[in-house]
Design a protein around this motif. Structure first.
Motif, short mmCIF file in Angstrom:
data_model
loop_
_atom_site.label_atom_id
_atom_site.label_comp_id
_atom_site.label_asym_id
_atom_site.label_seq_id
_atom_site.Cartn_x
_atom_site.Cartn_y
_atom_site.Cartn_z
N PHE A 83 -11.26 -18.52 18.27
CA PHE A 83 -10.14 -17.98 17.51
C PHE A 83 -8.82 -18.41 18.16
CE2 PHE A 83 -13.66 -15.18 16.60
CZ PHE A 83 -13.54 -14.91 15.24
N PRO A 84 -7.79 -18.65 17.34
CA PRO A 84 -6.47 -18.95 17.89
C PRO A 84 -5.80 -17.65 18.34
CG PRO A 84 -6.39 -18.99 15.50
CD PRO A 84 -7.83 -18.75 15.87
N VAL A 85 -5.85 -17.38 19.62
CA VAL A 85 -5.40 -16.10 20.17
C VAL A 85 -4.03 -16.27 20.82
CG1 VAL A 85 -5.88 -14.31 21.88
CG2 VAL A 85 -7.74 -15.27 20.51
N GLN A 86 -3.05 -15.50 20.37
CA GLN A 86 -1.71 -15.57 20.95
C GLN A 86 -1.51 -14.58 22.08
OE1 GLN A 86 0.48 -14.80 17.34
NE2 GLN A 86 0.90 -12.68 17.95
N ALA A 87 -2.33 -13.53 22.13
CA ALA A 87 -2.25 -12.56 23.21
C ALA A 87 -3.52 -11.72 23.20
CB ALA A 87 -1.03 -11.65 23.07
N ILE A 88 -3.89 -11.20 24.36
CA ILE A 88 -5.06 -10.32 24.49
C ILE A 88 -4.57 -8.94 24.89
CG2 ILE A 88 -7.19 -9.85 25.75
CD1 ILE A 88 -7.44 -12.86 26.26
N VAL A 89 -5.01 -7.94 24.13
CA VAL A 89 -4.67 -6.54 24.39
C VAL A 89 -5.98 -5.78 24.57
CG1 VAL A 89 -3.62 -4.44 23.45
CG2 VAL A 89 -2.55 -6.66 23.05
N PHE A 90 -6.14 -5.10 25.70
CA PHE A 90 -7.34 -4.31 25.94
C PHE A 90 -7.00 -2.83 25.79
CE2 PHE A 90 -11.28 -2.80 27.40
CZ PHE A 90 -12.16 -3.86 27.51
N SER A 91 -7.87 -2.11 25.10
CA SER A 91 -7.69 -0.66 24.90
C SER A 91 -8.96 0.06 25.32
CB SER A 91 -7.39 -0.35 23.43
OG SER A 91 -7.23 1.04 23.22
N GLY A 92 -8.81 1.07 26.19
CA GLY A 92 -10.02 1.78 26.60
C GLY A 92 -9.73 2.89 27.59
N ILE A 93 -10.79 3.35 28.22
CA ILE A 93 -10.72 4.46 29.16
C ILE A 93 -10.88 3.93 30.58
CG2 ILE A 93 -11.58 6.11 27.46
CD1 ILE A 93 -14.30 6.00 28.87
N ALA A 94 -10.57 4.79 31.55
CA ALA A 94 -10.69 4.41 32.96
C ALA A 94 -10.77 5.68 33.79
CB ALA A 94 -9.49 3.56 33.39
N GLY A 95 -11.11 5.50 35.06
CA GLY A 95 -11.06 6.59 36.02
C GLY A 95 -9.73 6.56 36.74
N GLY A 96 -9.12 7.71 36.92
CA GLY A 96 -7.83 7.78 37.60
C GLY A 96 -8.01 7.90 39.10
N ILE A 97 -7.27 7.09 39.87
CA ILE A 97 -7.40 7.18 41.33
C ILE A 97 -6.07 7.52 42.01
CG2 ILE A 97 -9.43 5.73 41.47
CD1 ILE A 97 -7.73 3.40 42.24
#
Length: 300
Positions: free
Chosen positions: A92-106
Motif C-alpha cells: 500500500f502507498p502509505v504516507q504515515a503510520i499511526v498506532f492505536s492501542g493499550i500499554a502498561g504505565g511505568i
C-alpha cells in the motif's frame, strides 16, 4: 496552515511509495492496532470499506475522519508487528503510520486511562543476557559493551540498523517518531474528551489525560512486575511499555515512513496496588486511544 503543510509533506512520501508499488491507490494513513478490542471503534467509524487479505492478514481501506486510510491488526508482540508493518508497506502507498492501542504505565505520575504519545521508542530486551561471575555480578562479553545499566543478567543494548539513509548500518536504541506528526499532536489534542468509567461501578480514580512526549518501551513479554517496572522507569525515563510500537517504529525508520503511536494505559505493568486491572479497563483504554487517534486524523 500547519496541518495542511504536514499533510502535503506526508502526501509526498505517499506518492513516492505509490510509484514504487505501482498501484493506483491514493496515499493512505496506515492505522494499526495489535488486536481486535483496540481496533473496534476505529473500524466502526471507517466509511467506504473495502477488504483485502494477504498471508492471512486482513487490510481494510476506506475513509476515516475524511482521510484515506488502511487499517490492519498487527498481531500481538514484536515479530508479528514487524512482519505486518513490512507487509503493509510493500502493498500500500502509505504516507504515515499511526498506532492505536493499550500499554502498561511505568511512570509513577501517570494513571490508568491516560493516553501517552511518546516522542521515541526503544526495544528494551535488545541486548545481552550475561553470564554470572563468581562474585554474583553480571557482565556482558567485551565485544558487547553495555549501553544502559543492567537488570541482573539483562544488559539492554543498541543494535545495528540499516536503512536507505544508512545502508552501511548504524547503531540505535531509540527510534524517534516523526517530528511534524508530534508537533501536530501537541496542537490538536489539547481538549479531547476521554472516558473515565468502564462501567457505572468501575471508574478511574483520576480524570484521564493526554500526555505528549517522553519515551516508550517495547518488549516481547507482558510486563506485570513491580521491580522491573521501577528499573525501566529509572533506566529509560519512560512513560509506557508495550509489545509492538518499538518494532513498528524500527520498520518505519528503515523504510523512511513517518510514524507516531498513541498508547492508553490499561494497567500499571505490575505497579497496581492490587491485581493487574487490564481486564477491567482494557476496553476503556483502547477506546480512549481511538478517540485521540480520530481527533489527530481530523487535524491532519
Amino acid at each position: 496552515m500547519a496541518g495542511l503543510f504536514i499533510l502535503c509533506s506526508l502526501a509526498s512520501a505517499g506518492q513516492a511509495a505509490e510509484s514504487v508499488s505501482g498501484t493506483e491507490q491514493p496515499p493512505r494513513v496506515a492505522v494499526l492496532s495489535a488486536f481486535e478490542p483496540e481496533m473496534k471503534k476505529l473500524l466502526a467509524a471507517t466509511e467506504a470499506q473495502e477488504h483485502r487479505t494477504v498471508n492471512g492478514v486482513r487490510f481494510t481501506t476506506g475513509m476515516l475522519e475524511g482521510k484515506p486510510v488502511v487499517l490492519v491488526l498487527s498481531g500481538i508482540s514484536i515479530v508479528n508487528a514487524a512482519m505486518t508493518t513490512q507487509l503493509l508497506l510493500d502493498r500500500f502507498p502509505v504516507q504515515a503510520i499511526v498506532f492505536s492501542g493499550i500499554a502498561g504505565g511505568i511512570d509513577p505520575e501517570l494513571n490508568v486511562g491516560d493516553v501517552t504519545v511518546p516522542a521515541r521508542w526503544g526495544n528494551y530486551l535488545e541486548g545481552t543476557f550475561a553470564r554470572e561471575r563468581p562474585d554474583g555480578t553480571y557482565a556482558p562479553p567485551p565485544w558487547r559493551p553495555a549501553s544502559f545499566p543492567n537488570y541482573g543478567m539483562i544488559h539492554p543494548q543498541e543494535v545495528p540498523v540499516r536503512s536507505s539513509a544508512h545502508p552501511e548500518g548504524e547503531m540505535r536504541f531509540w527510534f524517534e517518531v516523526d517530528e511534524k506528526l508530534l508537533t501536530l499532536a501537541r496542537k490538536a489534542l489539547v481538549d479531547v474528551p476521554l472516558d473515565r468509567c468502564a462501567k457505572p461501578d468501575s471508574c478511574l480514580e483520576e480524570e484521564p489525560r493526554v500526555v505528549i512526549g517522553g519515551n516508550g518501551l517495547t518488549g516481547p513479554v507482558f510486563m506485570d512486575n513491580a521491580a522491573f517496572r521501577t528499573y525501566a522507569f529509572k533506566t529509560f525515563d519512560a512513560d509506557a511499555l508495550d509489545m509492538e510500537s518499538g518494532a513498528v517504529a524500527m520498520v518505519a525508520h528503515a523504510n523512511g515512513v513517518p510514524f507516531i503511536a498513541f498508547r492508553s494505559l490499561s494497567d500499571l505493568a505490575g505497579g497496581d496496588e492490587g491485581d493487574n486491572r487490564i481486564f477491567t479497563f482494557m476496553q476503556l483504554a483502547a477506546d480512549n486511544s481511538a478517540a485521540v487517534v480520530r481527533a489527530f486524523l481530523r487535524a491532519m
